[in-house]
Design an enzyme around this catalytic site. Sequence first.
Site, short mmCIF file in Angstrom:
data_model
loop_
_atom_site.label_atom_id
_atom_site.label_comp_id
_atom_site.label_asym_id
_atom_site.label_seq_id
_atom_site.Cartn_x
_atom_site.Cartn_y
_atom_site.Cartn_z
N SER A 1 -1.30 -2.79 7.15
CA SER A 1 -2.16 -1.90 7.94
C SER A 1 -3.58 -2.45 8.01
O SER A 1 -4.26 -2.31 9.02
CB SER A 1 -2.13 -0.47 7.40
OG SER A 1 -2.96 -0.35 6.27
N ASP B 1 -8.10 -4.50 0.92
CA ASP B 1 -7.18 -5.08 1.89
C ASP B 1 -7.91 -5.60 3.12
O ASP B 1 -7.69 -6.73 3.57
CB ASP B 1 -6.13 -4.05 2.33
CG ASP B 1 -5.16 -3.70 1.20
OD1 ASP B 1 -5.47 -4.02 0.04
OD2 ASP B 1 -4.11 -3.12 1.50
#
Lengths: 383, 383
Positions: free
Chosen positions: B144, B196
Amino acid sequence: MESICVSAPGKLILHGEHAVVYGKVALAASLNLRSFLKLTFTSDDSIEVFLPDIDIHASWKIKELQSLFSSPHFNGDVQSPQEANSDCLQLIRHFLSLSEDTHDTKPLALVAFVYLLGHITQKLSGMKVELRSSLPTGAGLGSSAAFSTCLAAGLLVASGSIKDSRLGWEEKELDLINKWAFQGEKVIHGRPSGIDNSVSTFGGALCFQGGKITPLEKVPKLDMMLVNTKVPRSTKILVAGLRERYEKYPDIYRPVIDSVEAISVKCEETLSHLNDVPNDPAMIQTLRDLIGLNHHHLNFLGVGHKSLDEVCSICTEHGLSAKLTGAGGGGCAFCLITKDDSPRAIASVTESLQKCGYECWRTTVGGHGVKCHDPNEVISQLN
Amino acid sequence: MESICVSAPGKLILHGEHAVVYGKVALAASLNLRSFLKLTFTSDDSIEVFLPDIDIHASWKIKELQSLFSSPHFNGDVQSPQEANSDCLQLIRHFLSLSEDTHDTKPLALVAFVYLLGHITQKLSGMKVELRSSLPTGAGLGSSAAFSTCLAAGLLVASGSIKDSRLGWEEKELDLINKWAFQGEKVIHGRPSGIDNSVSTFGGALCFQGGKITPLEKVPKLDMMLVNTKVPRSTKILVAGLRERYEKYPDIYRPVIDSVEAISVKCEETLSHLNDVPNDPAMIQTLRDLIGLNHHHLNFLGVGHKSLDEVCSICTEHGLSAKLTGAGGGGCAFCLITKDDSPRAIASVTESLQKCGYECWRTTVGGHGVKCHDPNEVISQLN
């Protein structure tokens, strides 16, 4: 007095194995698996020792022993045990025709016998000493300490150094038994921690830290299943391997050793609480949690074994909690059993474990230490 | 300019997952598994988004979007991303006819798209946005974030906020991409750590601690085998479960979290050394040791899974070293592969893992972050 009977229990390390080497607290408790010693006076001119569990049967003429014990290495006060010096041990090895470097604990048990006999007994007379045990040997359950404790107690009673008390010994007498049992352990193991003989002497549970032993005042009796994987291992190699890893990564290992100690401390608190409020479900759950967590730590420390993991998995699948106990790398695990565990689950666990080839015993921890018995009562235990 | 192509990598947590929640350092590195975004301007009066990996295909009339974006919740400076407020997100959910409490990340990817489109793009024109990825979704590999990073970079280039630079972006431009990617991540995940999107933007490897991200200056490229157990799990539940256990036994868990941090710190030192002395066998061994030790800790922390243990056992049996990565409880593990590992061992490990039903990829960590491509060059990646 024709014969003397004493018994002493094995031990289980609840928490803190290996961490104890790094000065941390360990918790140990007595098992209801015991060794029994029967010492019978005879009119023979020999002293006979019979240790059927380890296939040892020996006897010596009293004259031969008197000659051995006339060496100044056997001088000393029975009330203040001295450290065994290497010359004295060498004399005994020579007497027994053992090579100097034997590390096999079986013949060393005989060295310990002769050592304690020579130091404790002032005046030799004919006797037969027989020891039988419900403890497996070499499984980390303190069978050698139970042997040394029985031997120390039996010989101290035989020599009149302590009384033959079936109502229990006084603190001072127990201390003396413990000191001599520790000497016996040293003869067998070199540098034992002193935990095993202390548990075997005093029973119940105790904390051990940096050589200092503190009995726990409030200990509930706990039901356990003991599981022997029968995988052989060397404590010495396991301890040395961990030391090497610890020294390579001190910042990583040190906190884990701290965490193991926190588990021992929490367990001690929890046992005290359970003594006051028996079967408190929250405390039982805490005991279970601590067991599971410590097993992970012992794996981290590199002293696990896949057989021990298998034992734990089987127990966990049935809602029980298990950990390795002692040096690890094989040997034994224990599984806590509580009132709320269904007999069906326990039977199923036992069956699964036995199918894997493991040996299982139901046992209780936290019971009596060394005891003197009526010889007629325990005769059945010896035959 | 007819179309824009960007790509961004997934990430691997090397060490420190879960410990990061307790303010400890975590180490993450980029994967050479990437997501690719192609944004094509069209003469249509609609904006179309096509996310085949998660079965999403949507399009809206520009007029509808203009009406949505006329709300003051979409005001703001593209150069200084603001936190998404809940009113703005509610508007978008309403626009997309999503229920207010959906936590499914698939439709939330669409919310993130509309959110970034509305905030970054000043003047809407017809476009088609297509994203394809070699990253599995929901496996803890940052798919994502790779999506959000691609989207932020693509829309920032399309709006002229940063240049279309195939030679790489400047620090300032990367910072802007990262900030918007973080906003996209927040829309999808609520309270992501920011690791991330940072890895996806900057590539290489980085340290993350207490919200502060520090790129590692010296990072060797490492070969890995990534193993997806395909066991589904909820990060939220795993994190909450650990928090509960930690709070029940703080003195036991705190040192373990400290030990996990010491592993991350040692790994960082070791990577720096390996950058200077590639393939140093002692350092490779240290990397392996740290991987094995941390896997034990993650089991202790209760975020392991028997499938992950199986992966580790298979790797260990072949002399390799593996650990779970990310939230645990299933998901992925990684196994370090070095020059000295025999192709036969690696093939044998792969075969064993696949037989268990696990998916394996060979990958490299420590490569490029977000990149702009010549659309003609990457067209093959998209078809």
